[in-house]
Scaffold this motif. Structure first.
Motif, PDB file in Angstrom:
ATOM      1  N   THR A 174       6.284 -60.488  49.696  1.00 27.58           N
ATOM      2  CA  THR A 174       5.698 -61.534  48.862  1.00 27.58           C
ATOM      3  C   THR A 174       6.080 -61.394  47.395  1.00 27.58           C
ATOM      4  OG1 THR A 174       3.693 -60.241  48.454  1.00 27.58           O
ATOM      5  CG2 THR A 174       3.687 -61.720  50.365  1.00 27.58           C
ATOM      6  N   SER A 175       6.517 -60.212  46.967  1.00 30.36           N
ATOM      7  CA  SER A 175       6.716 -59.987  45.536  1.00 30.36           C
ATOM      8  C   SER A 175       8.061 -59.336  45.263  1.00 30.36           C
ATOM      9  CB  SER A 175       5.599 -59.099  44.990  1.00 30.36           C
ATOM     10  OG  SER A 175       4.344 -59.682  45.268  1.00 30.36           O
ATOM     11  N   ARG A 176       8.802 -59.949  44.372  1.00 30.22           N
ATOM     12  CA  ARG A 176      10.089 -59.420  43.934  1.00 30.22           C
ATOM     13  C   ARG A 176      10.096 -59.416  42.410  1.00 30.22           C
ATOM     14  NH1 ARG A 176      10.707 -61.987  48.662  1.00 30.22           N
ATOM     15  NH2 ARG A 176      12.219 -61.190  50.159  1.00 30.22           N
ATOM     16  N   GLU A 177      10.811 -58.472  41.838  1.00 31.22           N
ATOM     17  CA  GLU A 177      10.813 -58.305  40.390  1.00 31.22           C
ATOM     18  C   GLU A 177      11.347 -59.553  39.681  1.00 31.22           C
ATOM     19  OE1 GLU A 177      13.131 -55.381  37.401  1.00 31.22           O
ATOM     20  OE2 GLU A 177      12.095 -54.414  39.083  1.00 31.22           O
ATOM     21  N   CYS A 178      10.601 -60.003  38.694  1.00 29.65           N
ATOM     22  CA  CYS A 178      10.974 -61.193  37.927  1.00 29.65           C
ATOM     23  C   CYS A 178      11.079 -60.833  36.450  1.00 29.65           C
ATOM     24  CB  CYS A 178       9.931 -62.292  38.110  1.00 29.65           C
ATOM     25  SG  CYS A 178      10.108 -63.703  36.998  1.00 29.65           S
ATOM     26  N   PRO A 179      12.236 -61.052  35.800  1.00 26.53           N
ATOM     27  CA  PRO A 179      13.457 -61.585  36.376  1.00 26.53           C
ATOM     28  C   PRO A 179      14.203 -60.540  37.200  1.00 26.53           C
ATOM     29  CG  PRO A 179      13.781 -61.067  34.044  1.00 26.53           C
ATOM     30  CD  PRO A 179      12.345 -60.777  34.371  1.00 26.53           C
ATOM     31  N   PRO A 180      15.148 -60.949  38.059  1.00 20.22           N
ATOM     32  CA  PRO A 180      15.671 -62.303  38.204  1.00 20.22           C
ATOM     33  C   PRO A 180      14.943 -63.139  39.266  1.00 20.22           C
ATOM     34  CG  PRO A 180      17.029 -60.828  39.482  1.00 20.22           C
ATOM     35  CD  PRO A 180      15.961 -59.980  38.827  1.00 20.22           C
ATOM     36  N   PHE A 181      14.081 -62.520  40.077  1.00 21.89           N
ATOM     37  CA  PHE A 181      13.489 -63.244  41.214  1.00 21.89           C
ATOM     38  C   PHE A 181      12.179 -63.921  40.824  1.00 21.89           C
ATOM     39  CE2 PHE A 181      15.879 -59.572  42.974  1.00 21.89           C
ATOM     40  CZ  PHE A 181      16.935 -60.293  43.489  1.00 21.89           C
TER      41      PHE A 181
END
Length: 200
Positions: A63-70
């Motif tokens: 459910t969670s990806r590092e932002c940025p870039p995601f």
């Protein structure tokens, strides 16, 4: 006149599916158990996994990806582009006048894609507009004959197709001939829809 994939196309898919009605417990829509789309490797049936206890696992359950870039992508990647859902994308896959584009990098594409989609990695989108009805002039693209296209990538958090869309529009591709399937592969898989490997 603005040409988009919309209610008419979805109605056409529903009518096609109604003729195929069967006893599947998990369908695409009330009168649409499945559809068959043509691919480079022959016809493929798009349907949902029939096991009501099936759960998404692995990469697609994250459910969670590092932002940025995601980071979460906007509904509208660029003015004039129509954002669509699964039924509209299925209609596009059945429409010979629409090209469905998996704009992810080749490594993601190799891990499975939506049946009938072609791979045009987002970094190559502008240079490959000639395959989509545009003609290159001395210093710019002429896209008066541009094909209707629908792009997708990994999902709500993936910026590959929105980036490709913006670059293509800047290069001269008409925004009104572009649709964006924002849900991408994650939503497609969450719904248990058919995924094919490029070599299938």
């Amino acid at each position: 006149m603005r040409r988009t994939i919309g209610a008419t196309a979805v109605a056409a898919v529903a009518l096609t599916g109604a003729a195929l009605a069967d006893d599947r417990a998990v369908g695409l829509a009330p009168d649409l158990p499945s559809v068959t789309v043509e691919t480079a490797d022959g016809p493929v049936v798009i349907e949902r996994i029939q096991d009501p206890d099936h759960e998404v696992t692995g990469e697609w359950a994250r459910t969670s990806r590092e932002c940025p870039p995601f980071c979460i992508q906007p509904i509208e990647p660029a003015p004039g582009v129509a954002t669509i859902g699964e039924l509209e994308l299925i209609a596009a896959l059945q429409d010979p006048d629409v090209v469905v584009i998996d704009s992810r990098t080749r490594d993601w594409f190799a891990g499975g894609t939506i049946p009938g989609a072609i791979n045009v990695p987002y970094l190559e989108a502008v240079e490959r507009m000639g395959e989509l009805g545009c003609e290159i002039g001395f210093d710019e693209w002429d896209c008066t004959g541009a094909t209707r296209i629908a792009l997708f990538c990994n999902g709500l958090w993936c910026g590959q197709s929105p980036t490709a869309i913006r670059w293509m529009i800047e290069a001269g591709y008409p925004a009104e001939r572009i649709s964006y399937y924002r849900g991408g592969m994650q939503s497609w898989r969450v719904l248990g829809l058919t995924v094919t490997l490029p070599d299938d």
